[in-house]
Each structure stands twice: as structure tokens, then as C-alpha cells.
Design an enzyme around this catalytic site. Structure first.
Site, PDB file in Angstrom:
ATOM      1  N   GLU A  92      45.044  49.766  43.366  1.00  0.00           N
ATOM      2  CA  GLU A  92      43.808  48.980  44.332  1.00  0.00           C
ATOM      3  C   GLU A  92      44.276  49.182  45.887  1.00  0.00           C
ATOM      4  OE1 GLU A  92      40.778  47.505  44.152  1.00  0.00           O
ATOM      5  OE2 GLU A  92      41.050  47.320  41.810  1.00  0.00           O
ATOM      6  N   ARG A 147      36.247  32.241  39.549  1.00  0.00           N
ATOM      7  CA  ARG A 147      34.761  32.335  38.862  1.00  0.00           C
ATOM      8  C   ARG A 147      34.835  31.702  37.851  1.00  0.00           C
ATOM      9  NH1 ARG A 147      33.606  34.979  34.509  1.00  0.00           N
ATOM     10  NH2 ARG A 147      34.741  36.382  35.154  1.00  0.00           N
ATOM     11  N   CYS A 202      44.125  38.050  40.609  1.00  0.00           N
ATOM     12  CA  CYS A 202      44.520  39.238  41.062  1.00  0.00           C
ATOM     13  C   CYS A 202      44.806  39.741  42.753  1.00  0.00           C
ATOM     14  CB  CYS A 202      44.122  41.001  40.368  1.00  0.00           C
ATOM     15  SG  CYS A 202      44.467  40.368  38.383  1.00  0.00           S
ATOM     16  N   HIS A 242      44.626  47.511  38.908  1.00  0.00           N
ATOM     17  CA  HIS A 242      43.669  46.524  37.427  1.00  0.00           C
ATOM     18  C   HIS A 242      44.199  47.742  36.549  1.00  0.00           C
ATOM     19  CE1 HIS A 242      41.909  43.039  40.490  1.00  0.00           C
ATOM     20  NE2 HIS A 242      42.232  42.787  38.895  1.00  0.00           N
TER      21      HIS A 242
END
Ligand code: PCA
Length: 213
Positions: free
Chosen positions: A77, A87, A140, A164
Site C-alpha cells: 500500500e 463497513r 487495516c 494487503h
């Protein structure tokens, strides 16, 4: 002596395993200079656990990892944002929406890992990889942002970032599904390659990893 601290996450979202933890524990088992620590997938507990791990191991490099189901390769990332927008509830049942990771912190931090050089090295080792420009808005990204804030404010000599990883092939097979995946062994090889690249390379490659979306 620990040179590299790698973290992975506990399983979350109904999964039985988390390949990020399986992969980093595999790397630590074969490398004396790598320590692996499992972080809880909980907004409240993850960053205190990360701080404890850094204080205990005193690494020169920190590579935090997490599962990004649906991705087809290993994705270092590039940018962490100061935003949590969950979410789904975390493993403690918390679901914060639109709160900062660090109140009054900068909007974002960039990784201090050479992500382009790492992607090139991982691909050369035979594992699909690409640079990602979003770590999402869940635990994360919170850990990534919290890590970069901690390094910037308290451990300026330590470099670090977040990677990731896809579902593992074993995980997808056990669930009777057919999603994009890599074996835990390949993910571990990729993370070891990334760490070795970061220990060697401090200035990233000047090649494009740009994306239109
Ligand atoms: N992946 C989640 C949190 C824990 C993990 O392994 C994420 O991408 O935010």
C-alpha cells in the site's frame, strides 16, 4: 536480533483463518531477524498492540499485513488516510463511522517502504504483485495510518508500511469457493522478498505504478 517486525491479523468477517498472519508467522519461523506478531481485528485494541510490539522488538523495519479478499496479487500500500468508516463490525462488535484514526492528525501518510522496487522483486520471484493506492477505511487502514503516525512522531529512524494479501488458496478451497487466491507459501515468499528489498533499497524505483482508478 530482530530487524524486521511483521504483523498479521486475526481472522475476521466470518473467515476461519487470516492468510496475513499465517504468512508472516511462516516467515518468522525461518528467519532469526524477523519477528511476527498477530494483531486483533479490533479498532480499539489494534494500535496499542502494535505499539507494544514495536517497543518490545525495536525493529528497524515494520511491515504490517492484512487480508484483502478479492485481490488477485500481493499489494503493498502506498497511502494511509486519517479516516475510519467501517463497513462491518470489528471482532469486538465496534463499527465506527467517519471518525479520524488520530484526531487532528494529517489527512494522510505515505509508506516509507520502496513499494515499486518491492513489487518488481516479488514479480521476479514469480508471485503476482502490484502497488495499491488505497488500504480501505477499515482496521487495516487504521493500523497503517497509526503505524506511520507512530513512526513519524516517535520512531523517526524506523521505516514501515502495509501490505494487503489475497485470500489463500487453502482458505478458498476449504470454503468451497473459487475466488482469486495465492498459497500461504507464495504470500510468505512475497513478504520475505519485500522485507529484503526494503532492507537493501532506501530510494524507490523511478518507474510508474500509476492507475486511473
Ligand atoms: N483485513 C482487514 C482488517 C483485518 C484484515 O486482515 C482490512 O483490510 O481492513
Amino acid at each position: 536480533m530482530t530487524q524486521v517486525l511483521m504483523t498479521g491479523f486475526a481472522p475476521f468477517g466470518g473467515e476461519a483463518v487470516n492468510p496475513s498472519w499465517q504468512a508472516v508467522s511462516r516467515v518468522a519461523a525461518r528467519r532469526d531477524d524477523v519477528a511476527a506478531v498477530e494483531l486483533p481485528c479490533e479498532f480499539e485494541a489494534s494500535l496499542p498492540a502494535l505499539r507494544r510490539a514495536i517497543e518490545e522488538h525495536r525493529p528497524s523495519l515494520v511491515v504490517c499485513t492484512g487480508q484483502a479478499g478479492g485481490r488477485a496479487g500481493v499489494t503493498p500500500e502506498r497511502v494511509a488516510i486519517n479516516l475510519v468508516d467501517a463497513r462491518i463490525p470489528d471482532n469486538a462488535g465496534a463499527q465506527p463511522v467517519d471518525v479520524p484514526v488520530v484526531p487532528h492528525g494529517p489527512a494522510a501518510y505515505f509508506t516509507t517502504l520502496p513499494v515499486k522496487a518491492a513489487v518488481a522483486a516479488i514479480r521476479a520471484a514469480g508471485v503476482p504483485a502490484s502497488v495499491s493506492h488505497t488500504a480501505g477505511t477499515y482496521v487495516c487502514n487504521q493500523v497503517f495510518y497509526g503505524l506511520m503516525h507512530l513512526l513519524a512522531t516517535e520512531f523517526p529512524d524506523v521505516r514501515g508500511g502495509f501490505v494487503h494479501v489475497p485470500f489463500s488458496t487453502e482458505q478458498v478451497a476449504a470454503a468451497g469457493q473459487a475466488e482469486p487466491s495465492l498459497s500461504v507459501a507464495s504470500i510468505a515468499d512475497a513478504l520475505e522478498t519485500l522485507a529484503d528489498t526494503a532492507l537493501r533499497v532506501t530510494e524507490d524505483l523511478a518507474v510508474t505504478a500509476g492507475a486511473e482508478h
